[in-house]
Write a protein that holds these residues in place. Structure first.
Motif, PDB file in Angstrom:
ATOM      1  N   UNK A 157      42.971  41.711  41.367  1.00 28.43           N
ATOM      2  CA  UNK A 157      41.863  41.507  42.296  1.00 28.43           C
ATOM      3  C   UNK A 157      40.578  41.578  41.477  1.00 28.43           C
ATOM      4  N   UNK A 158      39.858  40.482  41.466  1.00 31.27           N
ATOM      5  CA  UNK A 158      38.643  40.414  40.646  1.00 31.27           C
ATOM      6  C   UNK A 158      37.594  41.398  41.130  1.00 31.27           C
ATOM      7  N   UNK A 159      36.623  41.674  40.274  1.00 22.12           N
ATOM      8  CA  UNK A 159      35.507  42.525  40.664  1.00 22.12           C
ATOM      9  C   UNK A 159      34.750  41.880  41.810  1.00 22.12           C
ATOM     10  N   UNK A 160      34.264  42.677  42.740  1.00 22.76           N
ATOM     11  CA  UNK A 160      33.618  42.151  43.942  1.00 22.76           C
ATOM     12  C   UNK A 160      32.335  41.399  43.620  1.00 22.76           C
ATOM     13  N   UNK A 161      31.585  41.902  42.659  1.00 24.55           N
ATOM     14  CA  UNK A 161      30.319  41.269  42.300  1.00 24.55           C
ATOM     15  C   UNK A 161      29.975  41.621  40.860  1.00 24.55           C
ATOM     16  N   UNK A 184      43.320  50.871  40.240  1.00 24.04           N
ATOM     17  CA  UNK A 184      42.065  50.588  40.928  1.00 24.04           C
ATOM     18  C   UNK A 184      40.861  50.874  40.027  1.00 24.04           C
ATOM     19  N   UNK A 185      39.675  50.426  40.528  1.00 18.35           N
ATOM     20  CA  UNK A 185      38.384  50.708  39.913  1.00 18.35           C
ATOM     21  C   UNK A 185      38.370  50.321  38.426  1.00 18.35           C
ATOM     22  N   UNK A 186      38.854  49.106  38.176  1.00 18.65           N
ATOM     23  CA  UNK A 186      38.926  48.607  36.810  1.00 18.65           C
ATOM     24  C   UNK A 186      37.734  47.703  36.505  1.00 18.65           C
ATOM     25  N   UNK A 246      44.784  39.877  32.949  1.00 14.09           N
ATOM     26  CA  UNK A 246      43.320  39.875  32.859  1.00 14.09           C
ATOM     27  C   UNK A 246      42.693  40.047  34.225  1.00 14.09           C
ATOM     28  N   UNK A 247      41.704  40.929  34.297  1.00 15.49           N
ATOM     29  CA  UNK A 247      40.911  41.137  35.516  1.00 15.49           C
ATOM     30  C   UNK A 247      39.601  40.377  35.348  1.00 15.49           C
ATOM     31  N   UNK A 248      39.296  39.474  36.292  1.00 17.62           N
ATOM     32  CA  UNK A 248      38.084  38.650  36.217  1.00 17.62           C
ATOM     33  C   UNK A 248      36.889  39.367  36.841  1.00 17.62           C
ATOM     34  N   UNK A 249      35.680  38.982  36.376  1.00 19.98           N
ATOM     35  CA  UNK A 249      34.443  39.518  36.950  1.00 19.98           C
ATOM     36  C   UNK A 249      33.863  38.510  37.942  1.00 19.98           C
ATOM     37  N   UNK A 250      33.613  38.939  39.144  1.00 19.35           N
ATOM     38  CA  UNK A 250      32.964  38.077  40.127  1.00 19.35           C
ATOM     39  C   UNK A 250      31.478  37.918  39.805  1.00 19.35           C
ATOM     40  N   UNK A 251      30.955  36.724  40.021  1.00 19.87           N
ATOM     41  CA  UNK A 251      29.548  36.455  39.708  1.00 19.87           C
ATOM     42  C   UNK A 251      28.684  36.447  40.959  1.00 19.87           C
ATOM     43  N   UNK A 252      29.191  36.920  42.067  1.00 22.85           N
ATOM     44  CA  UNK A 252      28.438  36.952  43.317  1.00 22.85           C
ATOM     45  C   UNK A 252      27.435  38.091  43.320  1.00 22.85           C
TER      46      UNK A 252
END
Length: 535
Positions: free
Chosen positions: A374-378, A413-415, A437-443
């Motif tokens: 689950x990618x980072x929320x923002x 969690x909290x990665x 790989x955990x992606x970073x959200x750009x929102x």
């Protein structure tokens, strides 16, 4: 009036050995020996028994009954009978073990090397109620021969456990090793807790008759086989002729082989004098108990299983084998086994053997069914997740990523965004590894709420839920109807409203929502608005 339970309520319960009752018929080989006053006729009393019987024991523990109490029974013969007490060494009243030993001098002695028959009636004292916790639930009796009233004597017969509270006729075979002029009767306390007392009733003792002197023997058979053996050994120097008959089976030899387990009664008859006696002997089974302890295979395809036979019963030492795979050995342990069906065979020192089937299965291959993220929320938070779904191996699974400690939960969690190396080990330490790989959200970091939804079951926009693009905590969504009534509430950001209230559909229209949460900057936030539901 509880005669015995009142007098001996401080004594404790015991268990004793079962009386062996021997069927017989007999004719005289010599003059019978008559006991005087064999039914203990005399005045009922709590302090002694009538002459010519004597008591070799502590006072006040032999009685002549009945006296009329509830825990007595009518005599089996005549008007009175004897009551004999035995109590353990923990008898707090007496301070030591006490027992009754009553006897009398015989009209002529019983002789060493001969066998004699004697019969008598015996019973355990009845219970008048359940309040007396010190009275035993069984009894036992020994018969002793002695040279005088003071002599301790030799035990020449001993019963097993006897439970009957009514008169039973008992026959004993006496085989003295020495010649004795006195005969005594003595009850016993044999309970393991050694804290109770027992009262044994005795009446109607027969004369003593010489009988055929022989012993019976049995050799056991292997479990489920017919390898048993019974035999008779005569103890006589005369020139008489004897015939033998075993039942069941009708065998007529003094020794019989190839018998299954069971009880066998032999009747020995002296054809010269016409007398006979019967005795029962039991052929038992050598039964080996096998409770194998299996160490399973650790990982799929390995050969590290083991079997510990864990055998008991029968006669040690044992020999162990895995039929058609491992030859016989002294050790009960077989190691380095692969997945297979095995037949364990245990052989005892008598040559008896027993087999048991054992299946050692191959565990399923440990594998990752799914590894998702689950990618980072923002852009400014660390709330990424890794979810790993496993199959095969041996549960429970132990999960770790990069250099973190292992955990039982399959979700991390909290990665932060980045590449992670994961490792999963099962309960046998079989492992599987991989990278993810955990992606970073750009929102922008925010919580967005839709303005409309349509819960019509078409799979599109069926739920009204928050779109959370932030690492929020303390989340709560509340929805209110037209009149301000609460119709839905949840603290789960992933949950949503399906347009129902307590399972019932609500009508289309406009509803008010309120959402509160703490954002990733630790600021308390509150948002409000309306949503239109279409059906």
């Amino acid at each position: 009036m509880k005669t015995f339970s009142v007098l001996f309520n401080i004594l404790k319960t015991i268990s004793v050995s079962l009386l062996i009752m021997l069927p017989f018929t007999a004719g005289s080989q010599s003059m019978p020996i008559y006991l005087q006053n064999p039914s203990f006729e005399g005045q009922p009393t709590m302090n002694g028994i009538p002459a010519p019987w004597y008591q070799r024991s502590v006072n006040l523990i032999a009685y002549t009954l009945p006296l009329g109490s509830n825990n007595e029974i009518p005599p089996s013969d005549g008007k009175t009978y004897a009551a004999l007490l035995a109590a353990s060494e923990n008898n707090t009243s007496a301070g030591h073990a006490v027992w009754t030993s009553i006897g009398q001098q015989l009209s002529h002695p019983i002789e060493a090397g001969k066998a004699y028959l004697i019969s008598f009636d015996m019973a355990l004292m009845p219970e008048d109620d359940k309040s007396d916790q010190t009275a035993a639930t069984s009894t036992a009796l020994a018969i002793l021969g002695s040279s005088s009233e003071q002599d301790i004597g030799e035990r020449i017969w001993y019963s097993g456990i006897y439970y009957d509270r009514k008169w039973g006729r008992i026959t004993a075979v006496l085989k003295p090793k020495k010649t004795y002029a006195h005969l005594r009767f003595e009850p016993y306390v044999t309970d393991y807790d050694d804290t109770c007392y027992v009262v044994t009733f005795l009446d109607n003792i027969s004369m003593i008759e010489e009988t055929l002197n022989f012993d019976t023997y049995a050799e056991n058979t292997c479990y489920g086989h017919s390898q048993g053996k019974v035999s008779v050994q005569m103890h006589t120097m005369d020139k008489d002729n004897y015939v033998f008959r075993w039942m069941p089976g009708g065998y007529t030899t003094p020794e019989v082989s190839q018998l299954p387990a069971g009880k066998y009664t032999v009747t020995v008859t002296n054809t010269t004098k016409g007398n006979s006696r019967s005795e029962t002997v039991e052929v038992k089974q050598w039964d080996i108990n096998i409770n194998p302890i299996v160490t399973p295979i650790s990982c799929n395809g390995e050969s590290d299983a083991a079997i510990n036979a864990n055998a008991s019963g029968s006669k040690a030492p044992y020999k162990y084998a895995l039929v058609n795979q491992f030859p016989e050995q002294d050790s009960p342990v077989f190691s380095n086994l692969r997945a297979n069906y095995y037949t364990l065979q245990v052989t005892d020192s008598m040559g008896c053997n027993k087999m048991q089937s054992i299946n050692i299965p191959n565990p399923l291959v440990l594998q990752v069914k799914d590894a998702s993220t689950k990618s980072l929320s923002c852009s400014s938070v660390r709330d990424g997740q890794i979810i790993i779904t496993m199959s095969g191996g041996t549960t429970p699974y132990h999960y770790s990523i990069s250099d973190t400690a292992t955990q039982l939960e399959n979700r991390f969690r909290r990665l932060d965004a980045g590449s992670y190396h994961y490792k999963v080990a099962d309960d046998h330490n079989c492992t599987v590894e991989g990278n993810i790989t955990v992606e970073r959200g750009m929102n922008d970091c925010a919580v967005y709420m839709p303005s409309a939804f349509s819960p019509n079951g078409d799979g599109k926009n069926d739920l009204f839920k928050a779109r959370v693009q932030d690492d929020v905590t303390d989340f709560r969504l509340s929805i209110f109807g037209r009149w301000g009534q609460l119709v839905y509430e949840s603290s789960d950001p992933e949950a949503g409203w399906n347009g129902k209230m307590r399972g019932a559909d609500l009508p289309s229209g406009t509803y008010i929502w309120s959402v509160i949460y703490t954002d990733s900057k630790k600021q308390p936030m509150k948002q409000q608005g309306t949503v239109t539901m279409f059906k």
